[in-house]
Design a protein around this motif. Structure first.
Motif, mmCIF file in Angstrom:
data_model
loop_
_atom_site.group_PDB
_atom_site.id
_atom_site.type_symbol
_atom_site.label_atom_id
_atom_site.label_comp_id
_atom_site.label_asym_id
_atom_site.label_seq_id
_atom_site.Cartn_x
_atom_site.Cartn_y
_atom_site.Cartn_z
ATOM 1 N N ASN A 1 -9.752 1.758 -10.415
ATOM 2 C CA ASN A 1 -9.704 0.638 -9.471
ATOM 3 C C ASN A 1 -8.270 0.293 -9.083
ATOM 4 O OD1 ASN A 1 -12.486 0.242 -9.297
ATOM 5 N ND2 ASN A 1 -12.525 -0.960 -11.183
ATOM 6 N N ASP A 2 -7.339 0.453 -10.034
ATOM 7 C CA ASP A 2 -5.934 0.197 -9.711
ATOM 8 C C ASP A 2 -5.422 1.186 -8.676
ATOM 9 O OD1 ASP A 2 -5.395 -0.498 -13.212
ATOM 10 O OD2 ASP A 2 -5.771 -1.909 -11.561
ATOM 11 N N ILE A 3 -5.893 2.446 -8.773
ATOM 12 C CA ILE A 3 -5.462 3.460 -7.807
ATOM 13 C C ILE A 3 -6.083 3.177 -6.443
ATOM 14 C CG2 ILE A 3 -5.316 5.936 -7.370
ATOM 15 C CD1 ILE A 3 -5.641 6.411 -10.346
ATOM 16 N N TYR A 4 -7.353 2.731 -6.436
ATOM 17 C CA TYR A 4 -7.982 2.360 -5.174
ATOM 18 C C TYR A 4 -7.182 1.254 -4.479
ATOM 19 C CZ TYR A 4 -12.257 4.960 -6.327
ATOM 20 O OH TYR A 4 -13.170 5.949 -6.610
ATOM 21 N N LYS A 5 -6.668 0.299 -5.249
ATOM 22 C CA LYS A 5 -5.914 -0.807 -4.662
ATOM 23 C C LYS A 5 -4.621 -0.314 -4.027
ATOM 24 C CE LYS A 5 -7.761 -4.306 -7.816
ATOM 25 N NZ LYS A 5 -7.453 -5.229 -8.946
ATOM 26 N N LYS A 6 -4.003 0.714 -4.635
ATOM 27 C CA LYS A 6 -2.778 1.266 -4.051
ATOM 28 C C LYS A 6 -3.064 1.926 -2.713
ATOM 29 C CE LYS A 6 -0.271 1.979 -8.388
ATOM 30 N NZ LYS A 6 0.776 0.991 -8.067
ATOM 31 N N ILE A 7 -4.224 2.583 -2.616
ATOM 32 C CA ILE A 7 -4.629 3.172 -1.332
ATOM 33 C C ILE A 7 -4.852 2.058 -0.306
ATOM 34 C CG2 ILE A 7 -6.522 4.337 -0.146
ATOM 35 C CD1 ILE A 7 -5.072 6.419 -1.517
ATOM 36 N N ALA A 8 -5.581 1.022 -0.736
ATOM 37 C CA ALA A 8 -5.940 -0.057 0.185
ATOM 38 C C ALA A 8 -4.714 -0.815 0.684
ATOM 39 C CB ALA A 8 -6.917 -1.022 -0.495
ATOM 40 N N SER A 9 -3.657 -0.895 -0.136
ATOM 41 C CA SER A 9 -2.463 -1.634 0.277
ATOM 42 C C SER A 9 -1.725 -0.957 1.418
ATOM 43 C CB SER A 9 -1.513 -1.782 -0.920
ATOM 44 O OG SER A 9 -0.948 -0.513 -1.268
ATOM 45 N N GLY A 10 -1.919 0.358 1.575
ATOM 46 C CA GLY A 10 -1.263 1.097 2.641
ATOM 47 C C GLY A 10 0.214 1.348 2.405
#
Length: 799
Positions: free
Chosen positions: A106-115
């Motif tokens: 989930n932490d990696i998903y958030k890095k993707i989502a932050s752009g």
């Protein structure tokens, strides 16, 4: 959209530590060599996220996947966020932050989502899809190594010192993109073909550059115009086209130029089916057929390297060619679902690389060839639904790699190949629907000695005799999960099953077993049975279990009152229960109402009496209830659930009104019998059939003969020695839907009536019980003179 952005890189020295490799994201040869699917890595690598660089530094790399993943800078290996997430989703990479704290998915998903890491979610989904297909994918404009960015002098005029397009080229490209009104376009990834010799220091040219658009895509005309201006090659030949061009090379004589003048690269769009080529028929973007007859074409076709050949479910006929034995590299061959006849040639032993062989559903005959013993790599063999005869040869026990064997529904005789079951590594064996016999009454004792590898064994629909008990009680059945001995002539008492822990499906129906049901069979959690079929025997006891989902004890001689253990009934997973055609008596079993997950209940044709209890509404999942052919009295419960889809209470002595929620069922659900049951005005009453007036309950039965022969239920029922079990609710519903579809086709597509619909005109085809409507359009016409004359409509009489 594609652009040439890399040279071939030949002659450049490899970077230190680089090595040749097999692409880890393409599966190696398996039992089905044609399948290409992602491999999940057993080795786990470790990376640390560098917030400043926006990448992960690889601290510990495992496996060969790193030859196509990550970039090398100053002797260190780094991963972009899309590479990290792709590997993390597959369990191949663990990521931590600068404080050595582990980061979850989930932490990696958030890095993707932050752009902030240079990759959008849309770009990652494209990356994941391409990698899953086996392509090699890298960030556009970022070289794999510091050496690969300057690996050729041929791009001096278009690349700057960092290996990217220089400003002049950038302005030219984006000017052309602007002219076709592509806005917010980003060149995201360079995509390379799968290549086992890929080198980061000399990656060569990508086959295309993937672009991400945030607005409406350009029209096809605009894209083609841009291609012509840029002179770009964005297309790659499809596998169909490559195969056809290879075939063309083998043509040595083409008198009319039918192939040589038509099959050329200039006349097609490489991503589409070459419909303009002579003899090529297309289905969408794929080649559907090749028709080259009567053109005098000759030549050679090199099939020596062919690994996969599947021509299943066509209309091919004739004998299996001897020349198949010359295909030394063939690993997967399927000829199933055709009309091949004759015997299997001995040359089949020449398929030395074969792993999967499927000749099922043909008209092959004769004995099984001895050449099969030469197939030392064979894993999967299916010869079912043919007419092979004679005995089962001992050669199968010598094929140590064999795991799946299906010889069902042939005419094989002799004994069961116990040596195969006891000494080999086989997992799945289906010998059902043959003429196998027991050599002596004690033969079935060998079931206790089957190999630990055997998980599925089906010996149903044969002529096996004897008992499952040899002196004492048989204690084990190996590691079997599925055992089917139904439709044989086995007899005697059942074994105790005291030390059997793996059985999930046990089918012993339609034999001659007698005596009591063993108390230890389903006691507590000793077994994990989900299906038990003991129907059509001579048993005289009842049992239940917390693990069972389907229990069929119909057509036995069970008697007395039904009592379930309270501890078991409260946690029961039972969903289907058939106790029909026994000799149970007493009132409606209150214990049944505690089986809260029950969906199908059939207690018909017993001696139950008294009123129906209100607690029957506790069965909230119930959708099929059959209480017919008993002696129930009193009114129907006022609170029966609306979820019922099937209901039969005929041949009882019920009274009172038919409640509103039951009026959706036909009159045959209540009558004959129940003379004091009041039908509301307007409720359909279709009378009774002759068979019902004679006191017989009509029942559709499943076929017990060869499934390929479509026969009516009555023919199946009357076949000597082949008594079929009653159909389940799901099977009955499927047959009704099939019949409705057939009638819909006749009425609306053909505009003709059936004229003579009855059960004997409904044929059940195959193990799936596909219903076929037959004998339609034969009906009577009343003439003006008052006489009747038989006419044949526009349909077809017969089958």
């Amino acid at each position: 959209m594609a652009a040439s952005t890399r040279s071939d890189g030949r002659g450049v020295q490899e970077e230190e530590g680089e090595e040749h490799h097999k692409n880890p994201f393409l599966s190696s040869i398996t039992t089905k060599p044609s399948s290409s699917k992602l491999q999940f890595r057993k080795e786990v690598s470790v990376a640390r996220w560098d917030e400043v660089m926006g990448m992960g530094e690889i601290l510990e790399k495992k496996g060969s996947l790193w030859t196509t993943t990550g970039i090398t800078r100053n002797g260190k290996l780094y991963c972009h966020i899309e590479e990290i997430l792709f590997l993390a989703e597959r369990g191949a990479l663990l990521l931590s932050d600068g404080n050595e704290t582990s980061l979850n998915i989930n932490d990696i998903y958030k890095k993707i989502a932050s752009g902030k890491a240079g990759c959008s979610w849309e770009a990652f989904e494209a990356y994941r899809h391409l990698k899953s297909l086996g392509y090699i994918v890298g960030r556009h404009g970022i070289s794999w190594t510091m050496k690969s960015c300057c690996s050729s002098n041929s791009l001096e005029d278009v690349l700057d010192s960092n290996g990217r397009f220089n400003q002049v080229v950038k302005e030219e490209i984006f000017t052309r993109f602007t002219n076709i009104q592509i806005v917010e376009m980003k060149l995201a990834f360079d995509v390379y073909l799968p290549n086992s010799n890929f080198r980061k220091s000399s990656p060569g040219e990508p086959i295309f550059v993937l672009s991400i658009l945030r607005d409406s895509p350009p029209s096809r005309v605009e894209v083609e115009k841009l291609q012509r201006k840029c002179n770009a090659q964005s297309q790659h030949p499809s596998s169909d086209i490559l195969a056809l061009l290879a075939f063309k090379k083998g043509v040595t004589n083409d008198p009319t130029g039918y192939i040589t003048d038509s099959w050329n690269e200039e006349s097609i769009n490489f991503n589409c089916c070459p419909s303009s080529w002579n003899g090529i028929l297309c289905n969408g973007g794929n080649v559907a057929a090749i028709v080259l007859d009567n053109h005098g074409i000759s030549g050679t076709a090199d099939l020596s390297s062919l690994k996969f050949l599947d021509v299943s479910n066509n209309l091919l006929f004739g004998k299996v060619p001897d020349s198949f034995g010359n295909l030394k590299s063939l690993q997967n061959l399927s000829l199933s679902g055709n009309n091949f006849s004759g015997s299997i040639p001995d040359s089949i032993g020449g398929l030395i690389s074969i792993q999967s062989l499927d000749l099922s559903k043909n008209s092959l005959s004769g004995s099984l060839p001895s050449g099969l013993k030469s197939l030392k790599r064979l894993v999967y063999l299916d010869l079912s639904f043919n007419t092979f005869s004679k005995g089962i040869p001992a050669v199968f026990a010598d094929i140590l790699s064999l795991e799946f064997l299906d010889l069902s529904w042939n005419q094989l005789d002799g004994g069961v190949p116990w040596s195969l079951l006891m000494e080999s590594n086989i997992v799945h064996v289906d010998l059902s629907g043959n003429l196998l016999r027991s050599s002596n009454v004690e033969e079935m004792k060998f079931l206790a000695e089957v190999s630990e590898t055997v998980k599925y064994l089906n010996l149903s629909n044969n002529q096996l005799t004897g008992s499952l008990i040899d002196g004492g009680e048989m204690s084990t059945f190996g590691s079997l999960k599925v055992l089917d001995l139904s439709y044989n002539q086995l007899s005697g008492p059942l074994p105790g099953f005291d030390y059997v822990y793996d059985l999930e499906v046990l089918r012993l129906g339609n034999n001659g077993f007698d005596g009591f049901l063993p108390n230890g069979l389903l006691k507590g959690d000793s077994l994990v049975l989900s299906e038990l079929d003991l129907s059509a025997n001579n048993l005289s006891d009842l049992l239940t279990s917390s693990t069972l989902q389907e229990l069929n004890l119909g057509n036995n001689q069970l008697f007395g009152e039904i009592v379930f253990s309270p501890s078991l009934s409260n946690k029961s997973n039972l969903q289907a229960l058939n106790l029909s055609s026994n000799r149970f008596n007493g009132t409606f079993p209150e214990d049944l109402t505690s089986l809260s997950r029950l969906q199908v209940l059939d207690i018909s044709a017993n001696n139950f009496s008294g009123p129906l209890p209100p607690s029957i509404t506790n069965l909230t999942y119930l959708n099929s209830l059959d209480i017919s052919l008993n002696q129930f009295t009193g009114p129907l419960p006022s609170n029966l659930l609306d979820t019922l889809m099937a209901f039969n209470a005929s041949y009882n002595d019920l009274s009172g009104p038919i409640l509103a929620n039951l009026q959706k069922f036909p009159d045959s659900s209540f009558h004959p019998g129940n003379a004091r049951l009041e039908s509301p005005a307007g409720h359909p009453n279709n009378g009774t059939s002759p068979s019902e007036r004679r006191g017989h309950k009509p029942r559709l039965e499943s076929p017990a003969g060869h499934p390929n022969n479509g026969t009516s239920p009555s023919e199946r029922r009357d076949r000597p020695g082949r008594r079929g079990p009653p159909l389940t609710w799901a099977q009955r519903l499927k047959i009704a839907v099939d019949v409705a579809r057939g009638l819909n086709y006749l009425h609306f597509d053909c505009a003709v009536p059936h004229g003579n619909l009855k059960s004997t005109n409904i044929l059940l085809d195959g193990l799936d019980l596909n219903a076929r409507v037959s004998d339609y359009c034969l009906h009577l016409l009343m003439t003006q003179s008052g006489t009747t004359e038989q006419i044949l409509g526009s349909g077809v009489l017969g089958y």
